[in-house]
Design an enzyme around this catalytic site. Structure first.
Site, short mmCIF file in Angstrom:
data_model
loop_
_atom_site.label_atom_id
_atom_site.label_comp_id
_atom_site.label_asym_id
_atom_site.label_seq_id
_atom_site.Cartn_x
_atom_site.Cartn_y
_atom_site.Cartn_z
N ARG A 145 2.70 -4.89 -11.70
CA ARG A 145 2.78 -4.32 -10.35
C ARG A 145 3.90 -3.31 -10.18
NH1 ARG A 145 2.58 -8.50 -5.56
NH2 ARG A 145 4.80 -8.18 -5.82
N ASP A 147 -6.24 -4.83 -7.52
CA ASP A 147 -7.43 -5.61 -7.91
C ASP A 147 -8.71 -4.79 -7.90
OD1 ASP A 147 -5.74 -7.75 -8.09
OD2 ASP A 147 -6.38 -8.70 -6.23
N GLY A 187 2.25 -9.29 6.33
CA GLY A 187 2.21 -9.74 7.72
C GLY A 187 2.74 -8.67 8.66
N GLY A 222 1.72 -6.04 -1.21
CA GLY A 222 2.55 -6.14 -2.41
C GLY A 222 2.71 -4.79 -3.07
N THR A 277 -4.90 -1.25 -3.76
CA THR A 277 -5.05 -2.60 -4.27
C THR A 277 -5.22 -2.55 -5.78
OG1 THR A 277 -6.51 -4.54 -4.39
CG2 THR A 277 -7.48 -2.50 -3.57
#
Length: 528
Positions: free
Chosen positions: A454, A300, A245, A180, A298
């Site tokens: 984001r 997170d 993916g 993402g 990331t």
């Protein structure tokens, strides 16, 4: 003989190597017969699919062995030894073309004696952990043995080397961004391109839309240069696009060979790193002179061993806007309750740090700290108490918190991640139901700023981090390393083997001082 697993067995204490296959797990036959049991040695690992996950194996250590500490350190050094092109190829180093003493319009043939003493030696190391705990019950203690013995764990320092293993004239570098969006992607892309050009690389391309760009015939390479990337850091998103993916490892490496790419820089999180490791292993297996280097992306902050990953500081800063909005709405309403859902699938770092920095949160809920909504010690009764005493309340919840309270769908996204239930909507509904049942009016305002956070531009702190990570990724590739990632550890920039950082997600320790500080800040009780 007493074989004991270390107290609080966490990812970086794990002495087992990790097999990478979508379906295979490390089994007893893979281990050596010693007090330190390892999966098959580096070079014998099987390549898996791009969605491969590591299997974590807790070590068994004979603490009655007087030499256990030395054996542990030797094993640690072997695990954290960086994969290199020399492992499979007969390659010779050459003097670096990256000069620390540059003159305007100079050519690349510079006398090494003129260079400043600013290069990193291959034997330079940084300590992985710097705190000596006195007891396993100390806040945040990560002890190896029951006595919390101090054991040195050294990892490779990042930076430019005097010797390199590529001729810049022969390099074709590829950059790909996966997963993402995250603040700072463009900053890293920009700095990789600029540093490659300083080395003398002329052929630099971007692979569009993640791993998909390697196999989708409709997607073509994007030529990159300093002119192209000069100002991309002024906007959020990714110049190259992102997607989740990918194709099989074999197909991607076939594409890398066909394109003539011999340096590949991959920006992504844990799943992307697993794919990068599979690509590295396949290149290793084929004997290709290809350096695969990752930059951990990331929002997170959930990658093992690292102080923080780029995008995290910006996410925490941007979350303040959402929290402040929820606070104002709650304070302005009669019996107002503001509810903010922040990112954090398995780790609650954004929610915890945003709570600490805002000072406006009454309840912080994260995946690592289980909680009940109902009952005498539940969140809902506590909110009723806050309404009766304060007149309003603000709740911050990480997206992965309380998933056990929701119905499981067993669905997965393109990266193989479980599709989470919406804990924010669930809590909102439960708050409304509860206050209706007890006949107390409550005005609930729900804020979900996920995509706003984001898509924004990196702040100054993240921009600096991205700049240094991008530079060190290029230095690592030219130094001949492959199958590595670059990160910051105890304020020092280091290189780490990919398998060691994807063993499991990094998570908030509910016994850590930082989580205790968060609870002190909110004043919330234990909801479990």
């Amino acid at each position: 003989m007493s074989l004991v697993s270390p107290a609080k067995g966490v990812g970086f204490i794990n002495t087992g190597q990790h097999c990478f296959s979508a379906n295979d797990h490390c089994s007893s036959k893979n281990f050596l017969h010693s007090s330190f049991r390892l999966c098959e040695r580096r070079g014998k690992r099987r390549c898996g699919s791009l969605n491969a996950r590591a299997t974590v194996v807790k070590p068994e250590i004979d603490f009655e062995d007087p030499d256990w500490k030395k054996k542990f350190q030797d094993n640690f050094e072997e695990r954290f030894n960086l994969p290199h092109l020399r492992d499979v190829l007969d390659v010779n180093p050459r003097p670096t073309t990256f000069s620390l003493k540059r003159r305007p319009h100079m050519d690349c043939d510079i006398d090494l004696e003129e260079r400043r003493n600013g290069y990193v030696h291959d034997d330079d190391r940084a300590l992985l952990k710097v705190i000596k705990f006195s007891s396993p019950t100390s806040a945040g203690a990560e002890c190896i043995d029951p006595d919390c013995s101090w054991v040195e764990q050294w990892v490779h320092r990042a930076g430019p080397r005097k010797q390199i293993y590529f001729d810049p004239e022969e390099v074709k570098a590829g950059i790909v961004t996966c997963g993402g969006l995250c603040p700072g992607l463009n900053d890293v892309i920009r700095q990789i391109v600029i540093t490659l050009e300083i080395y003398g690389v002329k052929k630099i391309v971007g692979i569009p839309y993640g791993y998909r760009g390697f196999f989708d015939d409709g997607l073509t390479e994007i030529p990159l240069s300093r002119q192209v990337v000069q100002n991309i850091n002024l906007a959020g998103g990714s110049l190259l696009g992102v997607s989740r993916g990918g194709a099989s490892t074999k197909d991607i490496v076939d594409s890398i060979q066909a394109r003539g790419i011999n340096m590949l820089f991959i920006l992504g999180g844990n799943g992307t790193h697993a794919g990068a490791n599979a690509i590295h292993n396949e290149c290793h297996k084929r004997g290709l002179k290809v350096s695969v280097v990752c930059v951990p992306k990331t929002i997170d902050n959930d990658i093992l061993l690292m102080d923080k990953t780029f995008g995290f500081d910006t996410a925490v800063e941007e979350a303040q806007r959402a929290i402040n909005s929820a606070y104002i709405e709650a304070r302005s309403a009669y019996h107002g309750i503001g509810l903010v859902k922040l990112m954090g699938r398995s780790s609650g770092f954004i929610a915890m740090h945003a709570t600490l920095s805002s000072g406006q949160i009454d309840v912080c809920l994260i995946p690592e700290a289980p909680f009940h909504l109902d009952g005498p010690y539940g969140v809902l009764q506590y909110l009723a108490h806050m309404i009766s005493t304060k007149g309003s309340a603000v709740v911050c919840v990480a997206e992965g918190a309380g998933q056990e309270l929701l119905e499981k769908s067993n669905a997965t996204d393109a990266s193989g991640n479980a599709v989470l239930g919406d804990i924010g909507v669930h809590i909102q509904q439960q708050i409304k139901r509860y206050f209706k049942d007890i006949c107390i009016p409550a005005d609930v305002k729900y804020v979900d700023p996920t995509y706003m956070i984001r898509a924004c531009r990196a702040n100054a702190s993240d921009a600096i981090l991205c700049t240094v990570l991008g530079q060190n990724a290029v230095h690592g590739a030219f130094a001949g390393f492959s199958g590595i990632t670059v990160g910051i550890c105890n304020t020092h920039y280091v290189y780490l083997p990919i398998p060691e950082v994807i063993a499991s997600p990094r998570m908030v320790d509910p016994n850590s001082r930082m989580w205790h500080r968060c609870l002190t800040s909110t004043g919330q009780p234990d909801f479990h």
